[in-house]
Design a protein around this motif. Sequence first.
Motif, PDB file in Angstrom:
ATOM      1  N   LEU A  46       0.842  -1.187   0.000  1.00  0.00           N
ATOM      2  CA  LEU A  46       0.000   0.000   0.000  1.00  0.00           C
ATOM      3  C   LEU A  46       0.883   1.244   0.000  1.00  0.00           C
ATOM      4  O   LEU A  46       1.731   1.415   0.881  1.00  0.00           O
ATOM      5  N   TYR A  47       0.684   2.086  -0.996  1.00  0.00           N
ATOM      6  CA  TYR A  47       1.420   3.353  -1.073  1.00  0.00           C
ATOM      7  C   TYR A  47       0.449   4.482  -0.752  1.00  0.00           C
ATOM      8  O   TYR A  47      -0.533   4.708  -1.472  1.00  0.00           O
ATOM      9  N   TYR A  48       0.703   5.167   0.369  1.00  0.00           N
ATOM     10  CA  TYR A  48      -0.108   6.317   0.755  1.00  0.00           C
ATOM     11  C   TYR A  48       0.589   7.570   0.237  1.00  0.00           C
ATOM     12  O   TYR A  48       1.567   8.059   0.819  1.00  0.00           O
ATOM     13  N   ALA A  49       0.105   8.084  -0.877  1.00  0.00           N
ATOM     14  CA  ALA A  49       0.796   9.144  -1.592  1.00  0.00           C
ATOM     15  C   ALA A  49       0.940  10.452  -0.810  1.00  0.00           C
ATOM     16  O   ALA A  49       2.000  11.092  -0.891  1.00  0.00           O
ATOM     17  N   PRO A  50      -0.073  10.912  -0.057  1.00  0.00           N
ATOM     18  CA  PRO A  50       0.084  12.217   0.616  1.00  0.00           C
ATOM     19  C   PRO A  50       1.298  12.306   1.534  1.00  0.00           C
ATOM     20  O   PRO A  50       1.916  13.364   1.648  1.00  0.00           O
ATOM     21  N   ASP A  51       1.637  11.202   2.209  1.00  0.00           N
ATOM     22  CA  ASP A  51       2.796  11.207   3.107  1.00  0.00           C
ATOM     23  C   ASP A  51       3.994  10.453   2.535  1.00  0.00           C
ATOM     24  O   ASP A  51       4.995  10.267   3.228  1.00  0.00           O
ATOM     25  N   ASP A  52       3.877  10.001   1.280  1.00  0.00           N
ATOM     26  CA  ASP A  52       4.946   9.249   0.632  1.00  0.00           C
ATOM     27  C   ASP A  52       5.378   8.052   1.490  1.00  0.00           C
ATOM     28  O   ASP A  52       6.565   7.808   1.690  1.00  0.00           O
ATOM     29  N   GLU A  53       4.377   7.295   1.984  1.00  0.00           N
ATOM     30  CA  GLU A  53       4.648   6.141   2.838  1.00  0.00           C
ATOM     31  C   GLU A  53       4.238   4.851   2.133  1.00  0.00           C
ATOM     32  O   GLU A  53       3.219   4.810   1.431  1.00  0.00           O
ATOM     33  N   ARG A  54       5.029   3.811   2.342  1.00  0.00           N
ATOM     34  CA  ARG A  54       4.719   2.492   1.783  1.00  0.00           C
ATOM     35  C   ARG A  54       4.621   1.477   2.906  1.00  0.00           C
ATOM     36  O   ARG A  54       5.429   1.473   3.834  1.00  0.00           O
ATOM     37  N   PHE A  55       3.621   0.617   2.810  1.00  0.00           N
ATOM     38  CA  PHE A  55       3.425  -0.426   3.803  1.00  0.00           C
ATOM     39  C   PHE A  55       3.230  -1.752   3.076  1.00  0.00           C
ATOM     40  O   PHE A  55       2.571  -1.810   2.038  1.00  0.00           O
ATOM     41  N   LEU A  56       3.795  -2.808   3.614  1.00  0.00           N
ATOM     42  CA  LEU A  56       3.463  -4.150   3.153  1.00  0.00           C
ATOM     43  C   LEU A  56       2.535  -4.743   4.205  1.00  0.00           C
ATOM     44  O   LEU A  56       2.956  -5.056   5.315  1.00  0.00           O
ATOM     45  N   VAL A  57       1.277  -4.859   3.855  1.00  0.00           N
ATOM     46  CA  VAL A  57       0.253  -5.292   4.802  1.00  0.00           C
ATOM     47  C   VAL A  57      -0.065  -6.759   4.542  1.00  0.00           C
ATOM     48  O   VAL A  57      -0.388  -7.121   3.404  1.00  0.00           O
ATOM     49  N   PRO A  58       0.003  -7.615   5.564  1.00  0.00           N
ATOM     50  CA  PRO A  58      -0.214  -9.058   5.357  1.00  0.00           C
ATOM     51  C   PRO A  58      -1.694  -9.406   5.161  1.00  0.00           C
ATOM     52  O   PRO A  58      -2.319 -10.113   5.970  1.00  0.00           O
ATOM     53  N   VAL A  59      -2.258  -8.898   4.081  1.00  0.00           N
ATOM     54  CA  VAL A  59      -3.666  -9.154   3.771  1.00  0.00           C
ATOM     55  C   VAL A  59      -3.880 -10.634   3.490  1.00  0.00           C
ATOM     56  O   VAL A  59      -3.099 -11.256   2.758  1.00  0.00           O
ATOM     57  N   ARG A  60      -4.924 -11.194   4.084  1.00  0.00           N
ATOM     58  CA  ARG A  60      -5.291 -12.588   3.791  1.00  0.00           C
ATOM     59  C   ARG A  60      -6.144 -12.585   2.523  1.00  0.00           C
ATOM     60  O   ARG A  60      -7.255 -12.055   2.514  1.00  0.00           O
ATOM     61  N   ALA A  61      -5.617 -13.172   1.450  1.00  0.00           N
ATOM     62  CA  ALA A  61      -6.290 -13.162   0.154  1.00  0.00           C
ATOM     63  C   ALA A  61      -6.444 -14.581  -0.374  1.00  0.00           C
ATOM     64  O   ALA A  61      -5.493 -15.380  -0.319  1.00  0.00           O
ATOM     65  N   VAL A  62      -7.616 -14.887  -0.893  1.00  0.00           N
ATOM     66  CA  VAL A  62      -7.908 -16.217  -1.423  1.00  0.00           C
ATOM     67  C   VAL A  62      -8.830 -16.068  -2.625  1.00  0.00           C
ATOM     68  O   VAL A  62      -9.401 -15.002  -2.866  1.00  0.00           O
ATOM     69  N   THR A  63      -9.001 -17.152  -3.359  1.00  0.00           N
ATOM     70  CA  THR A  63     -10.020 -17.172  -4.402  1.00  0.00           C
ATOM     71  C   THR A  63     -11.376 -17.475  -3.777  1.00  0.00           C
ATOM     72  O   THR A  63     -11.467 -17.939  -2.625  1.00  0.00           O
ATOM     73  N   GLY A  64     -12.428 -17.238  -4.527  1.00  0.00           N
ATOM     74  CA  GLY A  64     -13.754 -17.561  -4.029  1.00  0.00           C
ATOM     75  C   GLY A  64     -13.914 -19.038  -3.726  1.00  0.00           C
ATOM     76  O   GLY A  64     -14.562 -19.418  -2.737  1.00  0.00           O
ATOM     77  N   GLU A  65     -13.296 -19.873  -4.537  1.00  0.00           N
ATOM     78  CA  GLU A  65     -13.402 -21.322  -4.333  1.00  0.00           C
ATOM     79  C   GLU A  65     -12.684 -21.766  -3.067  1.00  0.00           C
ATOM     80  O   GLU A  65     -13.063 -22.770  -2.461  1.00  0.00           O
ATOM     81  N   GLU A  66     -11.672 -21.021  -2.664  1.00  0.00           N
ATOM     82  CA  GLU A  66     -10.888 -21.390  -1.476  1.00  0.00           C
ATOM     83  C   GLU A  66     -11.521 -20.902  -0.167  1.00  0.00           C
ATOM     84  O   GLU A  66     -11.079 -21.317   0.906  1.00  0.00           O
ATOM     85  N   TYR A  67     -12.520 -20.061  -0.275  1.00  0.00           N
ATOM     86  CA  TYR A  67     -13.098 -19.475   0.944  1.00  0.00           C
ATOM     87  C   TYR A  67     -14.226 -20.361   1.470  1.00  0.00           C
ATOM     88  O   TYR A  67     -15.207 -20.621   0.761  1.00  0.00           O
ATOM     89  N   HIS A  68     -14.102 -20.821   2.715  1.00  0.00           N
ATOM     90  CA  HIS A  68     -15.096 -21.726   3.278  1.00  0.00           C
ATOM     91  C   HIS A  68     -15.558 -21.270   4.666  1.00  0.00           C
ATOM     92  O   HIS A  68     -16.012 -22.094   5.454  1.00  0.00           O
ATOM     93  N   GLU A  69     -15.435 -19.994   4.963  1.00  0.00           N
ATOM     94  CA  GLU A  69     -15.884 -19.477   6.253  1.00  0.00           C
ATOM     95  C   GLU A  69     -17.288 -18.879   6.113  1.00  0.00           C
ATOM     96  O   GLU A  69     -17.864 -18.860   5.022  1.00  0.00           O
ATOM     97  N   GLN A  70     -17.811 -18.392   7.217  1.00  0.00           N
ATOM     98  CA  GLN A  70     -19.132 -17.757   7.215  1.00  0.00           C
ATOM     99  C   GLN A  70     -18.972 -16.354   7.798  1.00  0.00           C
ATOM    100  O   GLN A  70     -18.927 -16.185   9.020  1.00  0.00           O
ATOM    101  N   PRO A  71     -18.901 -15.344   6.955  1.00  0.00           N
ATOM    102  CA  PRO A  71     -18.647 -13.980   7.441  1.00  0.00           C
ATOM    103  C   PRO A  71     -19.892 -13.352   8.061  1.00  0.00           C
ATOM    104  O   PRO A  71     -21.030 -13.723   7.734  1.00  0.00           O
ATOM    105  N   ASP A  72     -19.654 -12.392   8.935  1.00  0.00           N
ATOM    106  CA  ASP A  72     -20.752 -11.575   9.453  1.00  0.00           C
ATOM    107  C   ASP A  72     -21.138 -10.483   8.463  1.00  0.00           C
ATOM    108  O   ASP A  72     -22.309 -10.125   8.337  1.00  0.00           O
ATOM    109  N   VAL A  73     -20.114  -9.957   7.772  1.00  0.00           N
ATOM    110  CA  VAL A  73     -20.320  -8.848   6.835  1.00  0.00           C
ATOM    111  C   VAL A  73     -19.575  -9.141   5.544  1.00  0.00           C
ATOM    112  O   VAL A  73     -18.390  -9.494   5.575  1.00  0.00           O
ATOM    113  N   VAL A  74     -20.274  -9.010   4.421  1.00  0.00           N
ATOM    114  CA  VAL A  74     -19.654  -9.133   3.104  1.00  0.00           C
ATOM    115  C   VAL A  74     -19.670  -7.758   2.456  1.00  0.00           C
ATOM    116  O   VAL A  74     -20.739  -7.167   2.260  1.00  0.00           O
ATOM    117  N   ILE A  75     -18.498  -7.225   2.155  1.00  0.00           N
ATOM    118  CA  ILE A  75     -18.388  -5.940   1.466  1.00  0.00           C
ATOM    119  C   ILE A  75     -18.118  -6.210  -0.007  1.00  0.00           C
ATOM    120  O   ILE A  75     -17.131  -6.877  -0.349  1.00  0.00           O
TER     121      ILE A  75
END
Length: 312
Positions: A46-75
């Motif tokens: 993630l590059y936040y341009a106003p402050d010229d900051e970069r972050f490597l955020v450990p986002v959990r990412a999967v395909t739809g087929e790999e997802y087998h949980e039951q979320p409270d909220v789907v965005i």
Amino acid sequence: MKYLIIGGGAIGSVLSAYMTKAGKDVTLITRGPHLEAIREQGGLELYYAPDDERFLVPVRAVTGEEYHEQPDVVILAVKAYAIESIYPLLNRVCTASTVVLPVLNALDIGAHIERGLEAKPILAQGEAYVACELVAPGKCKHKLDFFRIVFGPRADQPVFGFAALIKEDLIESGCTAEINEDMLQAALMKFCRVSAISGAMVYYNAQLGEIKKDPEKTEFMIGLCKELIALGETSGHPFPPEFDAVEDLRYIVAAAPDDYRTSLMYDYLADRPVEWRTMFQDPYLMGRRFGLEMPSYGKVCEVFDLEGSVLA
């Protein structure tokens, strides 16, 4: 609460990064090179341009087929034209208590979703105000120092139980979050920016600088905004008296660089699918149902109406 964000484009990626960074339980559904890059580099850059900051955020990412949980909220952060492609996933993971919150450019995408889903979750409505860009697989850019999400129930529905918790989680993730019980009003207010600017760009096939410098093009853009104001008044969802939509549009346009393009215009120029039905056709047809002429929106629709079917 457990969140599922469907859509690894700019908004979905940036939001998943901020929510992960804030310690929220969130999973991003994405695919292809974007997913591969996230896995290879151990997160989303993630590059936040106003402050010229970069972050490597450990986002959990999967395909739809790999997802087998039951979320409270789907965005939902997919493009409106792709909404039907995610129905199988929604049918599989949603229950009657799941909140499905779209944050895409539409006046009431929930009506389309409700007709297409077998599952019967709580369908909300949301609008996101953020300037961001997916610059490369695994890399996203937050370009300006705002990220505002307005959300609430669909028309004639009560505020749902998770609303306050969602607002709190979004605020803790760095967003400005608001609950609005009149989401048609909120959507029309946003369209006075994004739809009016995109409509003028498409109609004239021009960048913002060209529109700014040409009084005729500027007036056409303002005409789109005025038609939305009239639609709000006629439909019983007038804008707050303190909100001057035309002056707000003028301010946004004046502050933006001349080479600015909306995401819709990027898609249009690249000959990719475009969200024209939700961005232009829906307000046009809604206005016509209320007896409004909607001449400017009619002209934008004609750009896409190659077979003469939309305006019949």
